[in-house]
Design an enzyme around this catalytic site. Structure first.
Site, mmCIF file in Angstrom:
data_model
loop_
_atom_site.group_PDB
_atom_site.id
_atom_site.type_symbol
_atom_site.label_atom_id
_atom_site.label_comp_id
_atom_site.label_asym_id
_atom_site.label_seq_id
_atom_site.Cartn_x
_atom_site.Cartn_y
_atom_site.Cartn_z
ATOM 1 N N ASP A 60 0.866 -1.175 0.000
ATOM 2 C CA ASP A 60 0.000 0.000 0.000
ATOM 3 C C ASP A 60 0.911 1.235 0.000
ATOM 4 O O ASP A 60 2.120 1.150 0.241
ATOM 5 C CB ASP A 60 -0.951 -0.011 1.211
HETATM 6 C C1 NOJ Z 1 -4.083 3.910 0.276
HETATM 7 C C2 NOJ Z 1 -5.250 2.984 0.358
HETATM 8 O O1 NOJ Z 1 -5.180 2.243 1.561
HETATM 9 C C3 NOJ Z 1 -5.367 2.021 -0.821
HETATM 10 O O2 NOJ Z 1 -6.582 1.358 -0.713
HETATM 11 C C4 NOJ Z 1 -5.233 2.760 -2.108
HETATM 12 O O3 NOJ Z 1 -5.375 1.859 -3.193
HETATM 13 C C5 NOJ Z 1 -3.882 3.447 -2.156
HETATM 14 N N1 NOJ Z 1 -3.787 4.385 -1.039
HETATM 15 C C6 NOJ Z 1 -3.660 4.203 -3.445
HETATM 16 O O4 NOJ Z 1 -4.499 5.286 -3.477
#
Ligand code: NOJ
Length: 701
Positions: free
Chosen positions: A216
Site C-alpha cells: 500500500d
Molecule cells: C491507500 C489505500 O489504503 C489504498 O486502498 C489505495 O489503493 C492506495 N492508497 C492508493 O491510493
C-alpha cells in the site's frame, strides 16, 4: 522518470499525459519496457456505480461483474492498465470508515463478491481487451483495526484469520487476480507489509499465487513507524524478504534508494531481485503493453460517453437498495396521490454526496440527485420543493477536505442554522408527503474516515424528529456506507429505504424505487446494530453459557441487532416451504443437495434472495451459531413459485480448527436453515459420519 528507471505510474488519468509518459518509457529508457499505469478504480471510473458495500447488498455477483467490467473499460480507454480493487476486507466494526469499500461482515458473501469483481476487472483472462489488471487488497486483516480506527493494529485469532478474514482473498486468487496489495496495519504485531507468513507462506505456498504483490502507499517506509524496521534500508529489506515485489510510494521510495546498496552488501542477491521483478514483467507482457503501449484518445472519449454505462449504473443502484421498513405499505408511492412533496435533508440535492467516497473522474453534469430523479419521474403536475434543513461536516477536518474543497458546517445555534431548520420543517408542514434524505457526507466514510458514533451526524436526528412531528407521511432515504443509529426512526418513520451511495444515476434509481417502477430486492450484507455499544455484533457469533439469554446480554439494551444480516423487505412477500435434503447421512467429502420452494405470495413481481445457513452442532472447536453457505437472488412474477437448489459439499463443511491447527471436515450433526434472512426458521438437519450415505430422506424439525 527515465533517470530513475520508474516502472509504474499511479494516479495519472489524462490520456495525453499517459501517452507522453509511455513514449518516454518505451523510447528513451535502457530496456524500453513500457510503464504500467495504476489507479483507484473502486466503484466506477467516469460512470460511478454504487459503493462496494451496496454491491454486496445486491447479493447478485453478476451485477458486480458487470459494473467492474464497465469501470475497467472506461479506465483502460484512457490508458490505465491496473485498478487497486477489489477491496475484500471483512469488516465487523461499522466505526471503521473503510467498511464501505468491502462486502461487509461475511466471508462467504465476501468471497463471492471478490471473485465476481476480479472477473469484471480482468475479463476471462489477464490481457483480455478493454479490461484491466485487478489488485485484491488489503492483505490482510485491515478490517479488524482496533476501535475501528483506521490504520490501527489488528489482533485476530488464527481461527478467524482462516475462517473469516482470508476466504475472500483466496477466492480472488482462485479467480485469477494478478496482483495483491499488502495492508498498512500490524497483524498480531507483525506489520502486514513485512509479514512473510502472509505474503509468502499463505499467498505463495498455500494458495500458489503467481502474480505480484504491491505495498500500500508508503507502507514499506512505514515499517519504521511500526517500530519494526530500524531505518528505511531495513524497511526495504524486511518488505522485500517478506515478499513485496513492488513498492507503492509517494515522495521517495525505500526500494529505489536502498535495494542497490542491499545487493552490494550481499544482503539480497541479483537473482532475488530478478525473481521479484519477473511477475511484474509477466503482467506487463500479459496485458499486451509491449504490443500496444498507447491509448487511443479519440476512442476513449466515445467510451466514456457510452449511454449504456449510465443505464447499467441505474440498474445497479436499483438492485442494491434495501427496504428496511414499510409500515402500512406507504411505499411504493402512488404517482398521483401527492400534489405537494417536500424533499428535505442535506443530501437530498447533493451531487457530490450521492457519488460516495472513492470518486475522481466523475462528471457532475450527469450526476442525478434524489431531487432531480424525482423531478424526472414526477413531472410538472407534482409540486416538489427542497430544503436542506441542516448541514453536515466533520468535526476534525482532514486533508481530504482540502482536496475536495469542503466548507465547514454552519455553527449550530446561529441564526442561519435556525432559519434553515425552520424552513425545512415549515415545508414539511405545508406538504402532503416528505421524503427525507439523510446520512453521511461522502467524505465521512472511506479511508481516514472512522467515527466513534453511529448517530446521524450533525443535527439530522433533530431534523428527522421535527419533520416526523408534523404528522405528515415521511419516507426516509438513507445515504451512508455503514449502519447508522436509526433506532428512533425504526419505530417512528413508516418507510425507510437504505440507498447507500448509489452513484451517478442514484437519483433516478431512487425515484424508480419510491414510485414502484422498480422493487427493492437488496438485503443487508452486515448486521445492523441498535447502537454503537453493541459493536462488534455479527450473526455468525459463537454461543456459550446460557444461550437462552443470548439476546439479553446487556443490562440496558437488547443484544440482538436492529436488523439481522441478510434482511431486506420487498413490495411483495415470499413464502418458503418444502425444504428437502438429498441425504440425511453423508461421508466427509460427499455433497448434499438442498432444495426449497420459494413462492411470491404478493401481487407484485419482485426479487428475493434465498439464503442457506448451516450450523455444526459439535466438533474439535466451537462453531458459529449460523454460517451463510449459499444464496441465490431470484426474480418471481406475482404468485409464481419456484424450487431453488443449493449444495453443501466439502468447501462448505470444512473449517480451520484452532484445536487441530488444520482444515477439518468433522463427523457431526449439521443444522440447515433456508429463508430470506439470517433468522430463517425453515429447518432440516443431516449427519456427516464415516458410516456413509443414506440418500433420499430428509429430516425436518
Ligand atoms: C491507500 C489505500 O489504503 C489504498 O486502498 C489505495 O489503493 C492506495 N492508497 C492508493 O491510493
Amino acid at each position: 522518470m527515465v533517470k530513475y528507471g520508474i516502472g509504474s505510474v499511479l494516479f495519472v488519468t489524462d490520456p495525453t499525459e499517459i501517452n507522453r509518459l509511455q513514449h518516454l518509457a518505451v523510447e528513451k529508457t535502457r530496456l524500453h519496457i513500457p510503464l504500467i499505469f495504476g489507479f483507484d478504480v473502486i466503484h466506477g471510473f467516469r460512470t460511478i456505480f454504487p459503493v462496494p458495500i451496496a454491491m454486496a447488498a445486491s447479493w447478485d455477483p453478476a451485477v458486480a461483474t458487470k459494473a467492474q467490467a464497465i469501470a475497467a473499460q472506461e479506465a483502460r480507454s484512457v490508458g490505465i492498465d491496473w485498478g487497486f480493487a477489489p477491496m475484500v476486507d471483512i469488516a465487523r466494526d461499522p466505526r471503521w470508515g473503510r467498511i464501505v469499500e468491502g462486502a461487509g461482515e461475511d466471508p462467504y458473501l465476501g468471497a463471492a463478491m471478490a471473485a465476481a469483481q476480479v472477473r469484471g476487472f480482468q475479463g476471462d483472462y489477464i490481457g483480455a481487451p478493454e479490461h484491466i489488471l485487478a489488485c485484491v487488497k488489503h492483505f490482510a486483516g485491515y478490517g479488524a483495526a482496533e476501535g475501528g480506527r483506521d490504520y490501527d493494529a489488528s489482533y485476530i485469532p488464527e481461527s478467524q484469520i482462516y475462517n473469516v478474514y482470508l476466504p475472500p482473498f483466496q477466492a480472488a486468487v482462485n479467480a485469477g487476480v494478478g496482483t495483491v496489495m499488502s495492508a498498512y496495519m500490524d497483524l498480531n504485531d507483525v506489520p502486514a507489509t513485512g509479514n512473510r507468513w502472509l505474503l509468502h507462506d499463505v499467498l505463495r505456498e498455500q494458495w500458489h499465487f503467481t502474480g505480484f504483490v504491491v505495498s500500500d502507499a508508503n507502507a514499506v517506509k512505514s515499517l519504521k513507524n511500526h517500530n519494526y524496521a530500524k531505518d528505511f534500508s531495513d524497511a526495504a529489506l524486511l518488505a522485500f524478504n517478506a515478499g513485496v515485489n513492488m513498492e507503492m510510494a509517494i515522495d521517495f521510495s525505500a526500494y529505489q534508494k536502498n535495494l542497490r546498496a542491499l545487493v552490494n552488501d550481499g544482503q539480497i542477491t541479483v537473482q532475488q531481485i530478478e525473481a521479484a521483478d519477473r511477475p511484474i514483467l509477466e503482467m506487463k507482457i500479459r496485458l499486451g503493453l509491449f504490443e500496444n503501449p498507447y491509448n487511443d484518445e479519440a476512442r476513449s472519449q466515445e467510451i466514456l460517453a457510452t449511454p449504456e454505462h449510465r443505464e447499467a449504473a441505474r440498474l445497479a443502484a436499483e438492485r442494491t437498495s434495501v427496504l428496511l421498513r414499510n409500515e402500512g405499505n406507504l411505499l411504493p408511492l402512488s404517482k398521483s396521490g401527492f400534489t405537494n412533496v417536500a424533499v428535505i435533508g442535506p443530501l437530498a440535492d447533493s451531487q457530490m454526496d450521492i457519488l460516495g467516497p472513492w470518486v475522481f473522474q466523475y462528471d457532475l453534469k450527469e450526476t442525478v440527485t434524489v431531487l432531480s430523479g424525482l423531478r424526472n419521474r414526477l413531472g410538472p403536475q407534482t409540486n416538489l420543493n427542497c430544503a436542506p434543513g441542516v448541514q453536515i461536516s466533520r468535526k476534525f477536518p482532514s486533508f481530504f477536505d482540502d482536496i475536495l474543497h469542503l466548507k465547514p458546517e454552519e455553527p449550530w445555534g446561529s441564526d442561519k442554522a435556525k432559519q434553515e431548520m425552520s424552513k425545512a420543517v415549515d415545508l414539511a408542514n405545508s406538504s402532503d408527503l416528505t421524503i427525507l434524505v439523510l446520512g453521511e457526507a461522502q467524505n465521512m466514510i472511506g479511508e481516514a474516515a472512522s467515527r466513534e458514533s453511529l448517530d446521524l451526524p450533525g443535527r439530522q436526528e433533530q431534523l428527522l424528529e421535527a419533520v416526523v412531528a408534523t404528522g405528515k407521511p415521511v419516507v426516509l432515504v438513507l445515504m451512508n456506507g455503514r449502519p447508522l443509529n436509526i433506532k428512533w426512526a425504526a419505530e417512528h418513520v413508516p418507510a425507510i429505504l437504505e440507498a447507500w451511495y448509489p452513484g451517478t444515476q442514484g437519483g433516478n434509481a431512487i425515484a424508480d424505487l419510491l414510485l414502484g417502477d422498480a422493487v427493492p430486492g437488496g438485503k443487508l450484507p452486515i448486521t445492523w446494530p441498535r447502537d454503537v455499544g453493541q459493536i462488534p455484533i455479527n450473526y455468525g457469533h459463537n454461543t456459550t453459557q446460557a444461550p437462552e439469554n443470548q439476546g439479553k446480554r446487556y443490562w440496558d439494551e437488547e443484544s440482538t441487532p436492529l436488523y439481522p444480516f441478510g434482511y431486506g423487505l420487498s413490495y411483495s412477500t415470499f413464502q418458503y416451504s418444502d425444504l428437502k435434503l438429498s441425504h440425511t447421512q453423508l461421508k466427509p467429502g460427499e455433497t448434499v443437495d438442498v432444495s426449497v420452494d420459494v413462492e411470491n405470495t404478493g401481487g407484485t413481481a419482485a426479487d428475493e434472495v434465498a439464503q442457506l445457513y448451516i450450523h455444526q452442532q459439535s466438533g474439535s472447536a466451537s462453531r458459529p451459531v449460523r454460517e451463510l453457505k449459499g444464496f441465490l437472488r431470484i426474480a418471481l412474477q406475482a404468485h409464481a413459485k419456484t424450487t431453488v437448489h443449493m449444495s453443501l459439499g466439502s468447501d462448505e463443511l470444512t473449517y480451520w480448527s484452532s484445536a487441530n491447527k488444520s482444515w477439518v471436515t468433522e463427523s457431526a450433526t449439521f443444522d440447515v436453515w433456508v429463508g430470506g434472512n439470517s433468522n430463517a426458521s425453515l429447518h432440516a438437519n443431516f449427519i456427516v459420519s464415516q458410516r456413509g450415505s443414506d440418500p433420499g430422506h430428509s429430516q425436518l424439525k
